[in-house]
Design a protein around this motif. Structure first.
Motif, PDB file in Angstrom:
ATOM      1  N   GLY A 215      11.550   5.180  10.899  1.00  0.00           N
ATOM      2  CA  GLY A 215      10.508   6.075  11.364  1.00  0.00           C
ATOM      3  C   GLY A 215      10.530   6.289  12.864  1.00  0.00           C
ATOM      4  O   GLY A 215      11.321   5.696  13.605  1.00  0.00           O
ATOM      5  N   ASN A 216       9.606   7.147  13.348  1.00  0.00           N
ATOM      6  CA  ASN A 216       9.503   7.404  14.769  1.00  0.00           C
ATOM      7  C   ASN A 216       8.306   6.664  15.348  1.00  0.00           C
ATOM      8  O   ASN A 216       7.642   5.879  14.667  1.00  0.00           O
ATOM      9  CB  ASN A 216       9.406   8.910  15.032  1.00  0.00           C
ATOM     10  N   ILE A 217       8.017   6.966  16.587  1.00  0.00           N
ATOM     11  CA  ILE A 217       6.965   6.214  17.275  1.00  0.00           C
ATOM     12  C   ILE A 217       5.595   6.429  16.641  1.00  0.00           C
ATOM     13  O   ILE A 217       4.723   5.562  16.703  1.00  0.00           O
ATOM     14  CB  ILE A 217       6.952   6.601  18.773  1.00  0.00           C
ATOM     15  N   LEU A 218       5.386   7.588  16.007  1.00  0.00           N
ATOM     16  CA  LEU A 218       4.093   7.866  15.390  1.00  0.00           C
ATOM     17  C   LEU A 218       3.868   7.063  14.119  1.00  0.00           C
ATOM     18  O   LEU A 218       2.758   7.040  13.595  1.00  0.00           O
ATOM     19  CB  LEU A 218       3.966   9.364  15.085  1.00  0.00           C
ATOM     20  N   SER A 219       4.904   6.417  13.618  1.00  0.00           N
ATOM     21  CA  SER A 219       4.735   5.600  12.413  1.00  0.00           C
ATOM     22  C   SER A 219       4.418   4.142  12.747  1.00  0.00           C
ATOM     23  O   SER A 219       4.300   3.318  11.845  1.00  0.00           O
ATOM     24  CB  SER A 219       5.998   5.676  11.545  1.00  0.00           C
ATOM     25  N   THR A 220       4.292   3.824  14.040  1.00  0.00           N
ATOM     26  CA  THR A 220       3.980   2.455  14.424  1.00  0.00           C
ATOM     27  C   THR A 220       2.469   2.224  14.400  1.00  0.00           C
ATOM     28  O   THR A 220       1.667   3.154  14.583  1.00  0.00           O
ATOM     29  CB  THR A 220       4.505   2.171  15.848  1.00  0.00           C
ATOM     30  N   THR A 221       2.079   0.974  14.182  1.00  0.00           N
ATOM     31  CA  THR A 221       0.664   0.612  14.175  1.00  0.00           C
ATOM     32  C   THR A 221       0.208   0.340  15.603  1.00  0.00           C
ATOM     33  O   THR A 221       0.740  -0.552  16.269  1.00  0.00           O
ATOM     34  CB  THR A 221       0.438  -0.635  13.311  1.00  0.00           C
ATOM     35  N   SER A 222      -0.765   1.137  16.056  1.00  0.00           N
ATOM     36  CA  SER A 222      -1.173   1.019  17.459  1.00  0.00           C
ATOM     37  C   SER A 222      -2.486   1.754  17.690  1.00  0.00           C
ATOM     38  O   SER A 222      -2.805   2.725  17.004  1.00  0.00           O
ATOM     39  CB  SER A 222      -0.078   1.610  18.367  1.00  0.00           C
ATOM     40  N   ARG A 223      -3.229   1.300  18.688  1.00  0.00           N
ATOM     41  CA  ARG A 223      -4.430   2.018  19.109  1.00  0.00           C
ATOM     42  C   ARG A 223      -4.066   3.285  19.886  1.00  0.00           C
ATOM     43  O   ARG A 223      -4.950   4.104  20.175  1.00  0.00           O
ATOM     44  CB  ARG A 223      -5.318   1.109  19.971  1.00  0.00           C
ATOM     45  N   ARG A 224      -2.808   3.468  20.196  1.00  0.00           N
ATOM     46  CA  ARG A 224      -2.408   4.670  20.934  1.00  0.00           C
ATOM     47  C   ARG A 224      -2.592   5.932  20.097  1.00  0.00           C
ATOM     48  O   ARG A 224      -2.557   7.033  20.642  1.00  0.00           O
ATOM     49  CB  ARG A 224      -0.954   4.547  21.395  1.00  0.00           C
ATOM     50  N   PRO A 267      -0.974   5.213   6.034  1.00  0.00           N
ATOM     51  CA  PRO A 267      -0.852   3.741   6.092  1.00  0.00           C
ATOM     52  C   PRO A 267      -0.033   3.324   7.313  1.00  0.00           C
ATOM     53  O   PRO A 267       0.963   3.947   7.662  1.00  0.00           O
ATOM     54  CB  PRO A 267      -0.125   3.396   4.789  1.00  0.00           C
ATOM     55  N   GLY A 268      -0.481   2.284   7.972  1.00  0.00           N
ATOM     56  CA  GLY A 268       0.309   1.697   9.039  1.00  0.00           C
ATOM     57  C   GLY A 268       0.115   2.298  10.406  1.00  0.00           C
ATOM     58  O   GLY A 268       0.711   1.810  11.380  1.00  0.00           O
ATOM     59  N   ARG A 269      -0.696   3.342  10.549  1.00  0.00           N
ATOM     60  CA  ARG A 269      -0.861   3.913  11.887  1.00  0.00           C
ATOM     61  C   ARG A 269      -1.956   3.201  12.683  1.00  0.00           C
ATOM     62  O   ARG A 269      -1.760   2.839  13.837  1.00  0.00           O
ATOM     63  CB  ARG A 269      -1.185   5.405  11.802  1.00  0.00           C
ATOM     64  N   LEU A 270      -3.099   3.046  12.084  1.00  0.00           N
ATOM     65  CA  LEU A 270      -4.235   2.458  12.782  1.00  0.00           C
ATOM     66  C   LEU A 270      -4.369   0.980  12.425  1.00  0.00           C
ATOM     67  O   LEU A 270      -4.257   0.596  11.255  1.00  0.00           O
ATOM     68  CB  LEU A 270      -5.527   3.175  12.406  1.00  0.00           C
ATOM     69  N   PRO A 271      -4.642   0.119  13.414  1.00  0.00           N
ATOM     70  CA  PRO A 271      -4.983  -1.274  13.072  1.00  0.00           C
ATOM     71  C   PRO A 271      -6.235  -1.287  12.186  1.00  0.00           C
ATOM     72  O   PRO A 271      -7.142  -0.469  12.368  1.00  0.00           O
ATOM     73  CB  PRO A 271      -5.255  -1.907  14.438  1.00  0.00           C
TER      74      PRO A 271
END
Length: 804
Positions: A215-224, A267-271
């Motif tokens: 995936g790309n950076i938008l598929s990471t789990t983060s408050r960003r 799934p997986g984007r927001l904590p």
């Protein structure tokens, strides 16, 4: 000033950056600069940029002192840009071959609009490529230049910066820049489209949008992911600054709510701990940007989502989303269960029908995996209706191709009860591929396998040596299918030898020629003229049919040459008729080059008509060359990837040393072959004559009659069948006109066996006269082709009545 400034930000993309930059530098359009921005990447991306800049002055390296993210890196590139237009290319994506040329041509034809939107495909780590599912919104019909009010559906496209070209002066006047943070494309793409005074589209894939395995950076789990709120605040601030665009607020409001819902539910984007806060921000965003007047929601489901967002009912929103997902899963499971039950009931029905007597007056036909009325089966079916009218015919195809069936021919829907009844009871079964593996051939049934081309590449059991090309072929099932065949058609002795070795079984080979090629002998000059008129080929224009074959070593369709460049080299007296392989749904090109014409004819229902209309054939390794050779018109082989093609699939002989005409190794040699007139000169005629003698042995215009009399009327005595005419006594359909060098082929065709003129084939290949050995072609000409029209044994000399 250069035409294009291609801005390439790079951060931790060292594995892909070289391919990205190379895809720009190899473009055949030279007027560009590449501004490669090293966003203080900790890997080797900066060194790769410097290496490219050292060897190509068009690469402008920019090294940032600290990492700022994609938006600031693009801004740094724009600050250095000198081009008329800005193009953005992420460091792990690539340009398609010929993309810059196509973009430049479209900009010129549309008067340099503010924004040009072009298409992209998603390329996956598996090698698969999928074109944008909304590409139909990029159709070039209608006014070439417009505003967003004229085509608001463009807002449905993926809002990324990399599928557009932006006039730099327009961006400077607008005062736009990319923000930092996630979703940085949002406050860029919406304003550029909303404010543009002129927009154009290019219906062509110019960008390969890489989808990484992880995936790309938008598929990471983060408050960003909370950055999305600030980005939409910027969009609505832009609307506030431009009150003349206020009419777009309801549309953008709905786009925002949909986008926020996607982030919340993905799934997986927001904590997990941030979900409640995120939805609370969604509610605040709703209240902040709600327009005074709302548009009616597109669906009831959307209305509920919007209401829950307004109320801040995050848990209910999430619950309903999960219920919706479960409902979709349940509906999918129900559909699967229904399909399995239906298949079991139909199989039981088939087995029951197999106990009934065989119908001696029923024949079932199919071609190209049920893709319509075409190829050898269609020509045979037409002849059956003329020569054996006591036999009823039925054709297996889907509703999509129902229009190809002649009047009076019954259609059988694949998998229906009527389909299984016909397979169980028909005496005659005719196909150019294989029927379903569930078919159990009964004693008394006659199965005719017509095949659909002369084999150049390896087939059948010969593929065992090429496991990659075999792609999981079940060779046991292949042999079981061959054991069902009673008769196999062959167009030449080479095919006979290949079929009997590659498909060893106890069938009888019928060396009668290919019935689909009867049309090439039965058409008159009036028929040829009418076909050309329907295609829009002007009188005095030389038409070239370009028909490439499928590549086993590549996934998906990809351009094998720059057709627009070739068209420009040929000039206005040529027209290219481009026919993509039937495996693919998309055309190879949609453009018309300046000074020449490129027409996509992939959807034309008859490959035979296209052959009749063409003054010459340009192909690579397609079996259409063996059919077209019957017309005794020039054939040119473009063999740019012959070594890779042969290594991947295996071939029965070398088409570059035993060709049907001039061979070109690259595009420059190809253009030279046509502009010099060598493509239809004496050497080309000599090569073609030897090729015809070898591979057109049985095609004489009477193949369908021979098949019907032997298989359907059981006329077993050879003297009862139309004899095969010697090659010297055959008269193919008259050619449309003259070759590019003025040699009139209709009246001054070189005699067979004339000596060479001393010239060598273009591209440095030997081009020696074909000798003994095996013969050729890969895939069939096209599943969309249709058979010759009405056929009569009593009127063999009557010209073909072309299909419409």
């Amino acid at each position: 000033m250069t035409r294009f400034s291609v801005i390439v930000p790079a951060y931790q993309v060292q594995a892909y950056l070289s391919e990205c930059l190379e895809s720009v530098l190899v473009q055949d359009y030279p007027d560009f600069e590449v501004i490669a921005v090293d966003d203080h990447s900790p890997d080797g991306s900066g060194e790769i940029i410097d290496d490219f800049a050292a060897r190509d002055r068009r690469v402008v390296p920019v090294h940032l002192p600290h990492n700022g993210g994609l938006g600031p890196a693009r801004n740094a590139g724009m600050a250095r840009a000198r081009g008329d237009y800005l193009l953005f290319l992420d460091g792990d994506d690539t340009f398609a071959p010929g993309a810059l040329r196509a973009i430049a041509d479209r900009l010129q034809r549309t008067g340099d609009p503010d924004v040009l939107v072009y298409d992209y495909d998603r390329t996956y780590w598996t090698g698969e490529a999928q074109r944008n599912a909304l590409s139909h919104h990029l159709g070039q019909a209608g006014p070439p230049v417009f505003t967003l009010d004229d085509r608001p559906e463009l807002l449905r496209l993926l809002m990324i910066a990399c599928n557009k070209a932006y006039r730099r002066e327009y961006i400077a006047r607008l005062g736009l820049a990319f923000p930092s943070g996630f979703y940085e494309d949002t406050p860029w793409t919406y304003p550029t489209l909303l404010a543009a005074g002129s927009i154009a589209v290019l219906d062509r894939v110019c960008l390969h949008y890489r989808q990484r395995r992880r995936g790309n950076i938008l598929s990471t789990t983060s408050r960003r992911h909370f950055d999305i709120f600030d980005q939409y605040d910027r969009v609505f601030a832009f609307l506030d600054e431009h009150p003349e665009l206020a009419r777009w607020r309801p549309v953008l409001f709905e786009r925002m709510l949909d986008h926020l819902g996607t982030v919340y539910n993905s799934p997986g984007r927001l904590p997990r701990s941030a979900r409640t806060e995120f939805f609370r921000r969604c509610r605040a965003q709703y209240r902040r940007h709600r327009p005074a007047q709302r548009r009616p929601a597109a669906s009831r489901r959307s209305s509920v989502r919007y209401l829950l967002t307004r109320l801040g009912a995050g848990r209910t929103y999430r619950l309903l989303w999960r219920v919706d997902q479960l409902g979709r899963a349940a509906r999918g499971a129900a559909r699967t269960a229904y399909r399995k039950l239906r298949a079991a009931l139909l199989l039981a029905h088939y087995r029951l029908q197999a106990h009934r007597r065989i119908d001696p007056h029923l024949a079932v036909f199919a071609a190209y995996w049920n893709r319509g009325y075409s190829c050898n089966p269609a020509a045979i079916e037409a002849a059956v209706r003329q020569l054996a009218p006591h036999i009823r015919t039925a054709w297996i195809t889907t509703p999509e191709f129902a229009h190809t069936l002649p009047e009076g021919v019954r259609r059988l829907h694949p998998g229906s009860a009527a389909y299984w009844t016909a397979l169980a009871r028909a005496k005659y079964l005719v196909n150019n591929v294989n029927f379903t593996h569930r078919l159990v051939k009964r004693p008394g049934q006659i199965h005719l396998q017509t095949h659909h081309g002369t084999p150049l590449k390896h087939m059948g059991l010969d593929l065992q040596e090429y496991p990659a090309a075999a792609a999981g072929t079940d060779f046991d099932r292949l042999l079981a299918h061959a054991d069902r065949w009673d008769y196999v058609l062959s167009a030449n002795r080479h095919s006979t030898l290949v079929w009997e070795r590659a498909y060893p079984a106890s069938y009888t080979t019928l060396e009668y020629g290919y019935p689909r090629n009867d049309a090439l002998y039965r058409a008159s000059a009036d028929d040829v003229r009418r076909i050309r008129d329907r295609l829009g080929i002007a009188t005095g224009t030389t038409a070239l049919l370009y028909a490439p074959t499928h590549r086993d070593y590549r996934r998906g369709q990809f351009p094998l040459m720059d057709l627009e460049r070739l068209a420009r080299a040929l000039g206005p007296r040529f027209v290219l008729l481009v026919r993509s392989h039937y495996f693919y749904q998309q055309p190879l090109t949609t453009a018309s080059a300046d000074g020449a014409t490129v027409l996509d004819v992939s959807g034309h229902p008859s490959i035979e008509e296209l052959c009749l209309a063409a003054d010459g054939l340009l192909t690579d390794y397609s079996s259409v060359m063996f059919d077209y050779a019957n017309l005794d018109r020039p054939i040119v082989i473009h063999a740019g990837d012959w070594a890779a093609y042969r290594a991947a699939r295996g071939t029965y002989f070398d088409i570059t040393t035993e060709p049907p005409g001039i061979v070109a190794e690259d595009e420059d040699a190809l253009a030279e072959a046509f502009t010099s007139g060598a493509w239809c000169g004496p050497r080309a005629a000599e090569l073609r004559a030897a090729f015809r003698a070898r591979f057109c042995r049985y095609d004489d215009g009477h193949a369908a009659e021979r098949v019907v009399r032997r298989v359907f009327l059981d006329e077993r005595q050879p003297d009862g069948l139309p004899p095969v005419l010697p090659l010297s006594d055959r008269t193919p359909a008259p050619p449309p006109g003259e070759c590019a060098d003025g040699v009139q082929r209709a009246a001054q065709r070189p005699s067979r066996g004339t000596g060479p003129d001393g010239t060598e084939p273009v591209g440095g290949l030997s081009g020696r006269t074909p000798g003994g050995g095996a013969g050729t072609s890969a895939r069939p000409p096209n599943a969309r082709s249709s058979a010759p029209a009405e056929w009569s044994a009593a009127a063999r000399a009557r010209p073909l009545r072309p299909s419409t």
